[in-house]
Scaffold this active site. Structure first.
Site, mmCIF file in Angstrom:
data_model
loop_
_atom_site.group_PDB
_atom_site.id
_atom_site.type_symbol
_atom_site.label_atom_id
_atom_site.label_comp_id
_atom_site.label_asym_id
_atom_site.label_seq_id
_atom_site.Cartn_x
_atom_site.Cartn_y
_atom_site.Cartn_z
ATOM 1 N N MET A 31 0.847 -1.205 0.000
ATOM 2 C CA MET A 31 0.000 0.000 0.000
ATOM 3 C C MET A 31 0.880 1.252 0.000
ATOM 4 S SD MET A 31 -3.520 -0.808 1.885
ATOM 5 C CE MET A 31 -3.050 -0.455 3.545
ATOM 6 N N ALA A 33 4.032 3.900 1.016
ATOM 7 C CA ALA A 33 4.708 4.374 2.246
ATOM 8 C C ALA A 33 5.771 3.333 2.607
ATOM 9 C CB ALA A 33 3.721 4.601 3.374
ATOM 10 N N HIS A 35 9.031 1.064 3.390
ATOM 11 C CA HIS A 35 10.148 1.143 4.343
ATOM 12 C C HIS A 35 10.990 -0.123 4.195
ATOM 13 C CE1 HIS A 35 7.831 -1.645 6.765
ATOM 14 N NE2 HIS A 35 6.814 -0.818 6.756
ATOM 15 N N GLY A 37 11.060 -2.863 5.673
ATOM 16 C CA GLY A 37 10.310 -4.121 5.683
ATOM 17 C C GLY A 37 9.866 -4.507 4.267
ATOM 18 N N HIS A 38 9.403 -3.500 3.496
ATOM 19 C CA HIS A 38 9.005 -3.775 2.107
ATOM 20 C C HIS A 38 10.226 -4.136 1.255
ATOM 21 C CE1 HIS A 38 5.725 -1.008 3.498
ATOM 22 N NE2 HIS A 38 4.998 -1.978 2.962
ATOM 23 N N SER A 189 7.732 -1.109 11.351
ATOM 24 C CA SER A 189 6.384 -0.778 10.905
ATOM 25 C C SER A 189 6.367 0.707 10.593
ATOM 26 C CB SER A 189 5.385 -1.079 12.025
ATOM 27 O OG SER A 189 4.194 -0.359 11.831
HETATM 28 O O1 PAF Z 1 -0.161 -5.560 3.838
HETATM 29 C C1 PAF Z 1 -0.559 -4.682 3.030
HETATM 30 O O2 PAF Z 1 0.121 -3.711 2.738
HETATM 31 C C2 PAF Z 1 -1.955 -4.809 2.419
HETATM 32 O O3 PAF Z 1 -2.840 -5.393 3.315
HETATM 33 C C3 PAF Z 1 -1.951 -5.555 1.079
HETATM 34 C C4 PAF Z 1 -1.526 -6.995 1.230
HETATM 35 C C5 PAF Z 1 -1.039 -4.837 0.091
HETATM 36 C C6 PAF Z 1 -3.373 -5.542 0.485
HETATM 37 O O4 PAF Z 1 -3.862 -4.257 0.314
#
Ligand code: PAF
Length: 289
Positions: A31, A33, A35, A37-38, A189
């Site tokens: 979604m 934003a 960081h 973690g992504h 987070s």
């Molecule tokens: O974890 C998230 O960022 C959201 O829940 C996801 C999996 C992208 C679905 O909108």
């Protein structure tokens, strides 16, 4: 050069092209934003796949409050720069009407989650997991990746996504990526920035309590004793308001009977410090029977 695509038809065509080229596709839904973690999801995907696609879509159907949706950060330029630097091949950034053509009217069909989505994070957020499962189904369908990457930090979400691909027979392997932690052990987070230095220090009690639980299990405690040790340790922080601290089956998320002494389970914790809701979890291994 990273491709940036906003319409589903073009995204689907690119994914089809990659598959025809014989590439193994890894997909990280987000979604935004973004960081560290992504980045860790992307790194796992890059290690295991030939091509990596990321989606950035603030999914309105998983928000309960219009104010939360409106306040959700959308630093799209920074996100795209981070994905480019991380070596992502393509980013899908659809507008809301690309995913939900009649929004704000609800779609005619929606994914229901049932029991798994009603407990823990679902208890105070009716419809949250249904909205999440609906958008994940749409994104997995339009991408048809070989593998999709989700953080273990949102363990209930990961369990539900695994159930989703199993029950709807979606042909994408779900890969859970271990939680990335700050120096003191606090799970990363985007909410952590809202903690003061003191709050961040106190929040370490959560990972410490999970470690206490892991130790107690290895040393032969019963599930009931381990759960008590977990809660007692959390209670040492007066500023933490615990929402739940429970040992559950890692597939059904059902509570485990207190007298059980063998098997591998998951400890789930959620609580609030300084008005910031924090989630964490860890595997808890009891000696084999
Ligand atoms: O974890 C998230 O960022 C959201 O829940 C996801 C999996 C992208 C679905 O909108």
């Amino acid at each position: 050069m990273m491709e940036i695509i906003s319409d589903a038809k073009t995204w689907r065509a690119l994914m089809t092209q990659w598959r025809h080229d014989g590439d193994h596709i890894g997909f990280c839904p987000t979604m935004g934003a973004l960081h560290a973690g992504h980045l860790s999801l992307v790194e796992h995907a890059r290690e295991q796949c030939d091509r990596v696609g990321v989606s950035i879509f603030v999914n309105p159907t998983q928000f309960n409050q219009a104010t939360d949706l409106a306040a959700y950060p959308r630093p799209i330029d920074a996100d795209l720069a981070m994905m480019q630097a991380a070596g992502v091949d393509a980013v899908f950034v659809p507008e809301v009407h690309e995913i939900y053509p009649v929004y704000p009217e609800p779609t005619a069909v929606r994914v229901e989650v049932g029991e798994l989505g009603q407990r823990f994070e679902g208890a105070d957020r009716p419809g949250h997991f249904s909205g999440m499962a609906t958008v994940v189904s749409i994104l997995l369908n339009v991408t048809q990746a070989h593998a999709a990457y989700f953080g273990e930090k949102d363990f209930q979400q990961l369990v539900i996504v695994n159930a989703l691909v199993r029950d709807l027979m979606i042909d994408t392997k779900i890969v859970g990526v271990p939680t990335l932690r700050e120096a003191g052990g606090l799970a990363m987070s985007s909410r952590n920035v809202r903690l003061s230095e003191q709050g961040r220090f106190e929040a370490r009690v959560i990972i410490q309590a999970l470690q206490v639980a892991q130790e107690a299990a290895l040393h032969g405690g019963s599930v009931g004793q381990v759960e008590r040790a977990l809660r007692d340790h959390l209670a040492t922080c007066a500023d933490l308001r615990v929402s739940y601290a429970q040992i559950v089956d890692p597939v059904s998320l059902l509570p485990v009977s207190p007298e059980v002494r063998h098997g591998n389970y998951r400890a789930l914790v959620a609580g609030v410090i300084e008005g910031v809701r924090l989630l964490d979890n860890a595997e808890v291994r009891f000696p084999p029977s």
